[in-house]
Design an enzyme around this catalytic site. Structure first.
Site, PDB file in Angstrom:
ATOM      1  N   CYS A  77      -1.689  -2.488  -6.403  1.00 34.34           N
ATOM      2  CA  CYS A  77      -3.112  -2.810  -6.262  1.00 34.34           C
ATOM      3  C   CYS A  77      -4.027  -1.665  -6.703  1.00 34.34           C
ATOM      4  O   CYS A  77      -5.198  -1.889  -6.991  1.00 34.34           O
ATOM      5  CB  CYS A  77      -3.424  -3.190  -4.819  1.00 34.34           C
ATOM      6  N   HIS A 129     -11.059  -3.388  -3.698  1.00 34.68           N
ATOM      7  CA  HIS A 129      -9.944  -4.290  -3.991  1.00 34.68           C
ATOM      8  C   HIS A 129     -10.047  -5.507  -3.075  1.00 34.68           C
ATOM      9  O   HIS A 129     -10.278  -5.377  -1.868  1.00 34.68           O
ATOM     10  CB  HIS A 129      -8.623  -3.564  -3.764  1.00 34.68           C
ATOM     11  N   ASN A 183      -6.224 -12.853  -4.071  1.00 38.54           N
ATOM     12  CA  ASN A 183      -5.812 -11.466  -4.274  1.00 38.54           C
ATOM     13  C   ASN A 183      -4.860 -11.387  -5.461  1.00 38.54           C
ATOM     14  O   ASN A 183      -3.705 -11.802  -5.370  1.00 38.54           O
ATOM     15  CB  ASN A 183      -5.135 -10.955  -2.999  1.00 38.54           C
TER      16      ASN A 183
END
Length: 328
Positions: free
Chosen positions: A115, A255, A285
């Protein structure tokens, strides 16, 4: 000759056509209606069809970024692709991406930063632009729908497929570009998120159980706490290094892991939701792709103005994390 800084000159994003609503996943897992949105903030996400490839998705986002910028393709010096789901373990995907884009005079590198991958790639890209004075294309893309365990609630409800791209170009204005960077890691929590099989420690074998070949989140509460702490700590250090306060941030781009995580970050950093980019409700996500996706969508809706201050923050598997302060 060294340029003095870099600037963002092009943005692009792409998602697969297939939209997966929460009810499809809730029905399969036996969850009550509304369970996913209440706990994650996600309403729907995009998942790839069998014929879709990672490089195709990345190419679409990158092409949009190139089309939006006044940069010649022959001038681009480097293509960086942040992904946890390359088309193949070997060869890397970035060379094919560069080929698809007709970039004939540039290097092409895959980065596996989970990520945090886009922030790591952006930092490397800025250094390359400053040192060599040539534009750099930064792309983050993932097809996570093929790596989640559909029977594990923790991962099945979260992850999505998407790509985002940003094109950097040199500028003589030292007040623009990357003002500060703070990266962090905590290997003591290495195994909280992962796919056990597929590497050299545990190669794929036909007799492996399916859950060894799929993504697993072993302790969601620890992941949440560690990510919030890592993102808020690196954000505060990056702002301090730039001699700025959270009140100076024009747009906060975290994020998109979980809407509750974003809420916790905004509270810890004292950044209002009116200055925070949130795309998780519609796109889920997609790991490293969430920040460039959010940047591209935000720029399309309300173009960035010169002098804006962006705070980018991420954390993910490894654990890795970091924050960047960027002046548009």
């Amino acid at each position: 000759m060294m340029s003095r800084s870099s600037r963002m000159v092009g943005f692009g994003h792409s998602v697969p056509e297939r939209v997966v609503e929460n009810r499809e996943i809730e029905q399969r897992l036996g969850l009550e209606s509304g369970w996913i949105e209440r706990r994650t903030g996600i309403r729907r996400r995009h998942w790839a069809e069998p014929q879709d490839s990672l490089t195709t998705l990345a190419t679409q986002a990158a092409e949009a970024a190139l089309q939006s910028a006044d940069v010649e393709r022959r001038d681009i010096g480097l293509t960086l692709l942040a992904t946890s789901t390359p088309d193949h373990l070997l060869p890397p995907s970035a060379p094919l991406l560069a080929h698809n884009l007709r970039l004939t005079r540039c290097g092409a590198v895959d980065l596996a930063g989970a990520c945090t991958g886009f922030l790591q790639a952006l930092a490397l890209a800025d250094s390359h632009v400053v040192r060599h004075g040539r534009p750099v294309l930064v792309v983050a893309a993932n097809i996570l729908s093929r790596r989640i365990n559909p029977d594990e609630r923790a991962s099945a409800v979260l992850f999505a497929d998407a790509a985002g791209a940003v094109l950097l170009a040199p500028t003589a204005d030292s007040d623009r570009g990357l003002l500060s960077l703070d990266l962090a890691t905590d290997g003591s929590q290495y195994g909280l998120i992962g796919i056990p099989a597929g590497g050299s420690s545990l190669p794929f074998r036909s007799d492996l159980p399916d859950d060894q070949c799929r993504m697993s989140i072993r302790d969601g509460k620890s992941v949440f706490a560690s990510a919030v702490r890592m993102m808020s700590d690196t954000a505060m250090r990056a702002l301090a290094d730039a001699d700025l306060q959270t009140s100076d941030v024009t747009r906060f781009v975290p994020h998109q892991a979980n809407a509750r995580m974003t809420d916790a970050l905004c509270e810890k950093l004292s950044i209002g939701k009116d200055r925070t980019l949130e795309t998780i409700a519609e796109f889920g996500n997609s790991s490293a792709a969430t920040i460039p996706l959010s940047l591209s969508i935000s720029h399309k809706e309300r173009p960035f103005r010169r002098g804006e201050t962006l705070l980018l923050s991420a954390a993910g598997a490894g654990m890795t994390g970091g924050s960047i302060v960027w002046r548009v």
